[in-house]
Design a protein around this motif. Structure first.
Motif, PDB file in Angstrom:
ATOM      1  N   THR A 310       2.169  10.436 -32.107  1.00 63.36           N
ATOM      2  CA  THR A 310       1.320  11.852 -32.104  1.00 63.36           C
ATOM      3  C   THR A 310       1.989  12.746 -31.624  1.00 63.36           C
ATOM      4  O   THR A 310       3.293  12.772 -31.285  1.00 63.36           O
ATOM      5  CB  THR A 310      -0.056  11.431 -30.885  1.00 63.36           C
ATOM      6  N   GLY A 311       1.483  13.946 -31.502  1.00 62.98           N
ATOM      7  CA  GLY A 311       2.113  15.408 -31.143  1.00 62.98           C
ATOM      8  C   GLY A 311       2.094  16.263 -32.150  1.00 62.98           C
ATOM      9  O   GLY A 311       2.065  15.821 -33.445  1.00 62.98           O
ATOM     10  N   ASP A 312       2.263  17.423 -32.061  1.00 67.26           N
ATOM     11  CA  ASP A 312       2.440  18.605 -33.084  1.00 67.26           C
ATOM     12  C   ASP A 312       3.707  18.659 -33.937  1.00 67.26           C
ATOM     13  O   ASP A 312       4.025  19.142 -34.756  1.00 67.26           O
ATOM     14  CB  ASP A 312       2.160  19.928 -32.405  1.00 67.26           C
ATOM     15  N   GLY A 313       4.566  17.648 -33.276  1.00 68.68           N
ATOM     16  CA  GLY A 313       5.778  17.695 -33.971  1.00 68.68           C
ATOM     17  C   GLY A 313       6.086  16.650 -34.882  1.00 68.68           C
ATOM     18  O   GLY A 313       6.990  16.184 -35.487  1.00 68.68           O
ATOM     19  N   VAL A 314       4.891  15.759 -35.246  1.00 68.86           N
ATOM     20  CA  VAL A 314       4.967  14.969 -36.608  1.00 68.86           C
ATOM     21  C   VAL A 314       3.556  15.273 -37.486  1.00 68.86           C
ATOM     22  O   VAL A 314       2.754  15.848 -36.848  1.00 68.86           O
ATOM     23  CB  VAL A 314       4.426  13.398 -36.119  1.00 68.86           C
ATOM     24  N   VAL A 315       4.087  14.779 -38.543  1.00 70.85           N
ATOM     25  CA  VAL A 315       3.045  15.485 -39.576  1.00 70.85           C
ATOM     26  C   VAL A 315       1.592  14.732 -39.569  1.00 70.85           C
ATOM     27  O   VAL A 315       0.737  15.520 -39.599  1.00 70.85           O
ATOM     28  CB  VAL A 315       3.607  15.253 -41.120  1.00 70.85           C
ATOM     29  N   GLN A 316       1.421  13.340 -39.279  1.00 68.61           N
ATOM     30  CA  GLN A 316       0.229  12.669 -39.425  1.00 68.61           C
ATOM     31  C   GLN A 316       0.249  12.027 -38.127  1.00 68.61           C
ATOM     32  O   GLN A 316       1.059  10.930 -37.724  1.00 68.61           O
ATOM     33  CB  GLN A 316       0.105  11.835 -40.769  1.00 68.61           C
ATOM     34  N   GLN A 317      -0.570  12.511 -37.234  1.00 73.16           N
ATOM     35  CA  GLN A 317      -1.017  11.722 -35.905  1.00 73.16           C
ATOM     36  C   GLN A 317      -1.627  10.673 -36.202  1.00 73.16           C
ATOM     37  O   GLN A 317      -2.886  10.829 -36.766  1.00 73.16           O
ATOM     38  CB  GLN A 317      -1.524  12.639 -34.946  1.00 73.16           C
ATOM     39  N   GLN A 318      -1.174   9.439 -35.686  1.00 72.28           N
ATOM     40  CA  GLN A 318      -2.016   8.239 -36.275  1.00 72.28           C
ATOM     41  C   GLN A 318      -1.431   6.970 -35.393  1.00 72.28           C
ATOM     42  O   GLN A 318      -0.415   7.138 -34.633  1.00 72.28           O
ATOM     43  CB  GLN A 318      -1.841   7.826 -37.719  1.00 72.28           C
ATOM     44  N   ASN A 319      -2.386   5.911 -35.336  1.00 66.41           N
ATOM     45  CA  ASN A 319      -1.895   4.741 -34.603  1.00 66.41           C
ATOM     46  C   ASN A 319      -1.572   3.655 -35.690  1.00 66.41           C
ATOM     47  O   ASN A 319      -1.943   3.561 -36.692  1.00 66.41           O
ATOM     48  CB  ASN A 319      -3.138   3.953 -33.855  1.00 66.41           C
ATOM     49  N   PHE A 320      -0.335   3.089 -35.304  1.00 68.56           N
ATOM     50  CA  PHE A 320       0.165   2.234 -36.461  1.00 68.56           C
ATOM     51  C   PHE A 320       0.562   0.770 -35.680  1.00 68.56           C
ATOM     52  O   PHE A 320       0.868   0.428 -34.646  1.00 68.56           O
ATOM     53  CB  PHE A 320       1.728   2.735 -36.823  1.00 68.56           C
ATOM     54  N   GLU A 321       0.276  -0.247 -36.521  1.00 68.35           N
ATOM     55  CA  GLU A 321       0.276  -1.689 -36.237  1.00 68.35           C
ATOM     56  C   GLU A 321       1.885  -1.826 -36.725  1.00 68.35           C
ATOM     57  O   GLU A 321       2.524  -1.470 -37.665  1.00 68.35           O
ATOM     58  CB  GLU A 321      -0.287  -2.558 -37.205  1.00 68.35           C
ATOM     59  N   THR A 322       2.757  -2.186 -35.625  1.00 62.22           N
ATOM     60  CA  THR A 322       4.191  -1.844 -35.482  1.00 62.22           C
ATOM     61  C   THR A 322       4.943  -3.231 -35.210  1.00 62.22           C
ATOM     62  O   THR A 322       4.616  -3.824 -34.233  1.00 62.22           O
ATOM     63  CB  THR A 322       4.637  -0.725 -34.708  1.00 62.22           C
ATOM     64  N   LEU A 323       5.655  -3.710 -36.064  1.00 61.42           N
ATOM     65  CA  LEU A 323       6.654  -5.071 -35.651  1.00 61.42           C
ATOM     66  C   LEU A 323       7.234  -4.447 -34.469  1.00 61.42           C
ATOM     67  O   LEU A 323       8.028  -3.609 -34.510  1.00 61.42           O
ATOM     68  CB  LEU A 323       7.257  -5.349 -36.957  1.00 61.42           C
ATOM     69  N   ILE A 324       7.561  -5.585 -33.429  1.00 61.86           N
ATOM     70  CA  ILE A 324       8.306  -5.322 -32.455  1.00 61.86           C
ATOM     71  C   ILE A 324       9.684  -5.396 -33.088  1.00 61.86           C
ATOM     72  O   ILE A 324      10.167  -5.984 -33.840  1.00 61.86           O
ATOM     73  CB  ILE A 324       8.215  -6.386 -31.500  1.00 61.86           C
ATOM     74  N   GLY A 325      10.457  -4.100 -32.674  1.00 59.10           N
ATOM     75  CA  GLY A 325      11.962  -4.299 -33.102  1.00 59.10           C
ATOM     76  C   GLY A 325      12.047  -2.941 -34.075  1.00 59.10           C
ATOM     77  O   GLY A 325      12.951  -2.511 -34.491  1.00 59.10           O
ATOM     78  N   THR A 326      10.897  -2.636 -34.413  1.00 56.89           N
ATOM     79  CA  THR A 326      10.903  -1.489 -35.461  1.00 56.89           C
ATOM     80  C   THR A 326      11.729  -0.226 -34.847  1.00 56.89           C
ATOM     81  O   THR A 326      11.242   0.294 -33.831  1.00 56.89           O
ATOM     82  CB  THR A 326       9.389  -1.065 -36.086  1.00 56.89           C
ATOM     83  N   PRO A 327      12.612   0.393 -35.632  1.00 60.38           N
ATOM     84  CA  PRO A 327      13.133   1.770 -35.080  1.00 60.38           C
ATOM     85  C   PRO A 327      12.055   2.882 -34.807  1.00 60.38           C
ATOM     86  O   PRO A 327      11.166   3.087 -35.906  1.00 60.38           O
ATOM     87  CB  PRO A 327      14.109   1.996 -36.113  1.00 60.38           C
ATOM     88  N   VAL A 328      12.009   3.716 -33.918  1.00 61.92           N
ATOM     89  CA  VAL A 328      11.140   4.581 -33.865  1.00 61.92           C
ATOM     90  C   VAL A 328      11.329   5.562 -35.076  1.00 61.92           C
ATOM     91  O   VAL A 328      10.202   6.301 -35.581  1.00 61.92           O
ATOM     92  CB  VAL A 328      11.447   5.305 -32.416  1.00 61.92           C
TER      93      VAL A 328
END
Ligand code: SF4
Ligand code: SF4
Length: 555
Positions: A310-328
Motif C-alpha cells: 500500500t501507499g501512494d508510492g505503488v500503482v495498485q494498493q492491494q493485499n497479496f497471498e505471498t509465499l514466505i521468502g518472496t522478495p519485496v
C-alpha cells in the motif's frame, strides 16, 4: 480431563460483554479503504525464494539442506533448535542455490543466514495426499506438537512460536482472544482475511480453543470492519462452534496491542513483565488462527501469508497471498510497481514500522505490510528540538508510562532509572513521538536503551559463564595435584611398613654405589698421561699396579 470440542458451553451471559477503556491512545486516519476494498490476489511464485533461518523470537533454525539439493513445496529445510524456535519449510519447489547471509527486514539493513531456492515454477508438493486431523480427540500436547511441526509463529508481528505461547496445558486458561483489531493505519490484511476466509478463521479458533482448553473465545474486530463482522457471523451460524463470540472494539490506536485489547475486553491488567497467561488469557492473531487451520485441517505447514502492499508510492494498493521468502521487489512488481514520486519504503505501518534502504529483502512470517510512500504523503520529520515538558506524551501513552522521563534516562544512558520507570512495558507504539511538539524521535531512544540493556545482560551472562569455566578448571587442577600427593604419600607409607626385603635391596644398592665411588677415587689418583713420566716413575707405577692386581685376585 481434556474437554472435547463439542463440550464447550456458550455462557448464557458472557462475562466479557462489557467493554473497558485503556489510558491514552490516538484517533488516526485509516488510509486503508483502497486496499481493504480489493480482493486478495496471489503474488505468484517468484524466480527465487530467500528464507531466513530466523523469522521468529528465539534460536535460529538449523539448516538441513545444501546447495544443489532439490526441494519440494512444504519440505522441512531448517529444523527448530531448542524450546523457543521455529521450523522453516520450502514455500515452493526448486533447487537450493546457496545458504548465505542476505539482507533481511530490519531497520539497520541487517544481514542474516538465509536458504536461497531457485524455483522451478511447478510448485510441487512431496506428498499430495493429506487428511484432516481430528483435533477434537487429541490431547493439547499432541495438538501443540502438530502446530510446532508446521513452523507457526505469531503472524501479528512479534513472531513468538505459537506452541510456546499456547503453553498447551501448562496454564489454566479462561479466555482465548483472537486479535483481528488492525488498528495501525494502512494495514488491512486481517480485515481481508476475515472477509474472504471467515470459516477458516472460526475453525482455526476452535482448534486453538481446544489446545488451551478455554471455555470462552472472543474474536475481536475494529468498529470499522462491518463486512468482516458479517462474514464471521455467517460462518459461525453455519458451523457448530460454541463459546465463540465476535466483539467490536472502538477505533482507537493502539487498541490492537495485546495488553490494551485485554484491558478493553476484560478490564484486567497483564502484570508488568508478565504474560497474559498469568491472568488466564491467551491472545493469538487472526492470521495465526488461519495458519493453525491450515496446519491441522489441511496438514500444511506455514508457507504463505497475506501482505498489504500500500501507499501512494505503488500503482495498485492491494493485499497479496505471498509465499514466505518472496522478495519485496517481486511483491511491489505484482502491485504494478512504484509510482514516479515514491520517496520511502517502509516495512509495517507508519506508527510501528521502519524504513528500509533496499527492496531485495524477503517477506518473512511476521511481515504484514509493505508501505511505499511519497514525500507528500509522509514528509520527513523536522529536526528535533529540546523537550519543553508539555506532558502531551504522558497523556497519550497507552502503557501509562512517563515517556518524558524515559527519554531523559534513555538519553543519558541511565539504564537503571529507565528500568525503574518500566522501560520494558513500552510497546513502542509511537503515540508519544506522534504528538511531541519538539519532534523528538522518542521511540528510537527507547529502542536504543532496550538494546543496550539486552547487550549488557548478554555480556554479563557470557562473563559469568567464562568465570564459572575458569573456576572449574582451577578446581580440576587442584584435584589432580591432591590426588598425586595422596598417591606419593601412600607409596611412602608402603615402603616404611615393609617386611625387611626392601632394606636388603637398599643395602645392596648402597654397597654397589660405594664400590663405584672408590674406583673413581683410585682412577683420579693415577697420572693421566703416562708417556710424560720419567722411566723410573713408570717402573714404580707398573710395580704398584702389579701388586694391586695380585691383591685383587680372588682366593
Ligand atoms: S511531548 Fe515532547 S516536548 Fe512534550 S514533554 Fe513529551 S517529550 Fe517533552
Ligand atoms: S512508545 Fe512507549 S512510551 Fe511512547 S506512548 Fe507508546 S508505550 Fe508509551
Amino acid at each position: 480431563m481434556v474437554k472435547s470440542a463439542a463440550s464447550f458451553s456458550r455462557p448464557t451471559a458472557s462475562p466479557f460483554d462489557r467493554l473497558h477503556k485503556f489510558h491514552g491512545g490516538l484517533k488516526l486516519p485509516g488510509h486503508r479503504e483502497v486496499s481493504a476494498s480489493r480482493p486478495i490476489s496471489s503474488a505468484g511464485v517468484p524466480a527465487i525464494l530467500v528464507l531466513p533461518l530466523q523469522q521468529h523470537i528465539g534460536a535460529p533454525a538449523e539448516c538441513l539442506v545444501q546447495p544443489g539439493d532439490t526441494v519440494y513445496k512444504g519440505q522441512l529445510i531448517a529444523r527448530q533448535v531448542g524450546a523457543i524456535s521455529a521450523a522453516v519449510h520450502a514455500s515452493s519447489s526448486g533447487t537450493v542455490t546457496t545458504v548465505e547471509e542476505r539482507p533481511v527486514p530490519h531497520p539497520s539493513g541487517l544481514q542474516a543466514p538465509c536458504i536461497v531456492i531457485e524455483t522451478d515454477g511447478l510448485d510441487r508438493y512431496q506428498d499430495s495426499e493429506s487428511t484432516a486431523l481430528d483435533y477434537s480427540r487429541m490431547e493439547p500436547d499432541e495438538l501443540c506438537t502438530h502446530i510446532r511441526r508446521a513452523g507457526i509463529v505469531g503472524l501479528g508481528g512479534a513472531g513468538f512460536p505459537t506452541q510456546v505461547k499456547l503453553g498447551c496445558g501448562k496454564h489454566k486458561i479462561e479466555l482465548l482472544l483472537i486479535n483481528a483489531v488492525e488498528c495501525e493505519p494502512y494495514i488491512s490484511c486481517d480485515n481481508r482475511l476475515i472477509q474472504e476466509r471467515a470459516a477458516e478463521v472460526i475453525e482455526g479458533a476452535r482448534v486453538l480453543q481446544h489446545a488451551v482448553q478455554a471455555d470462552n473465545c472472543i474474536i475481536a474486530i475494529e468498529d470499522n470492519m462491518a463486512t468482516a463482522e458479517q462474514a464471521l457471523h455467517t460462518a459461525l451460524a453455519t458451523s457448530n462452534a460454541t463459546g465463540i463470540q465476535v466483539t467490536r472494539v472502538p477505533e482507537l490506536y493502539p487498541s490492537g496491542g495485546e495488553r490494551q485489547l485485554i484491558r478493553i475486553l476484560t478490564g484486567r491488567e497483564v502484570p508488568s513483565q508478565g504474560f497474559p497467561a498469568d491472568i488466564g488469557i491467551i491472545c493469538q492473531n487472526v492470521g495465526t488462527a488461519a495458519a493453525v487451520y491450515n496446519a491441522i485441517i489441511k496438514q500444511q505447514p506455514l508457507l504463505s501469508r497475506i501482505v498489504t502492499v500500500t501507499g501512494d508510492g505503488v500503482v495498485q494498493q492491494q493485499n497479496f497471498e505471498t509465499l514466505i521468502g518472496t522478495p519485496v521487489s517481486h511483491l511491489v512488481a505484482a502491485a504494478g510497481g512504484y509510482t514516479q514520486d515514491v520517496e520511502r519504503l517502509l516495512i509495517g505501518g507508519p506508527m510501528m514500522g521502519y524504513t528500509v534502504p533496499v527492496d531485495n529483502i524477503p517477506v518473512t512470517k511476521t511481515l504484514n505490510c509493505v508501505l511505499a510512500v511519497t514525500r507528500e504523503e509522509m514528509p520527513a520529520p523536522p529536526p528535533a528540538q529540546a523537550c519543553i515538558r508539555c506532558g502531551k506524551c504522558t497523556e497519550v501513552c497507552p502503557a501509562d508510562l512517563l515517556p518524558q522521563q524515559l527519554y531523559w534516562y534513555a538519553r543519558s544512558s541511565n539504564q537503571d532509572a529507565a528500568q525503574d520507570y518500566d522501560l520494558f512495558d513500552c510497546i513502542e507504539c509511537g503515540c508519544c513521538a506522534y504528538v511531541c511538539p519538539s519532534h523528538i524521535p522518542l521511540v528510537q531512544y527507547y529502542r536504543h536503551a532496550k538494546s543496550e540493556i539486552w547487550l549488557k545482560e548478554t555480556q554479563t551472562k557470557a562473563s559469568d559463564i567464562a568465570r564459572q569455566r575458569h573456576e572449574a578448571h582451577l578446581n580440576r587442577l587442584a584435584r589432580i595435584k591432591q590426588e598425586r600427593a595422596e598417591r606419593m604419600a601412600k607409596k611412602k607409607r608402603a615402603l616404611s611398613s615393609d617386611d625387611g626385603s626392601s632394606d636388603k635391596k637398599k643395602a645392596a644398592i648402597e654397597a654397589a654405589l660405594e664400590r663405584v665411588k672408590q674406583k673413581k677415587q683410585q682412577a683420579s689418583t693415577m697420572p693421566k698421561n703416562v708417556e710424560n713420566l720419567t722411566t723410573e716413575q713408570q717402573q714404580l707405577i707398573a710395580a704398584v699396579d702389579k701388586r694391586r692386581q695380585q691383591n685383587d685376585e680372588p682366593e
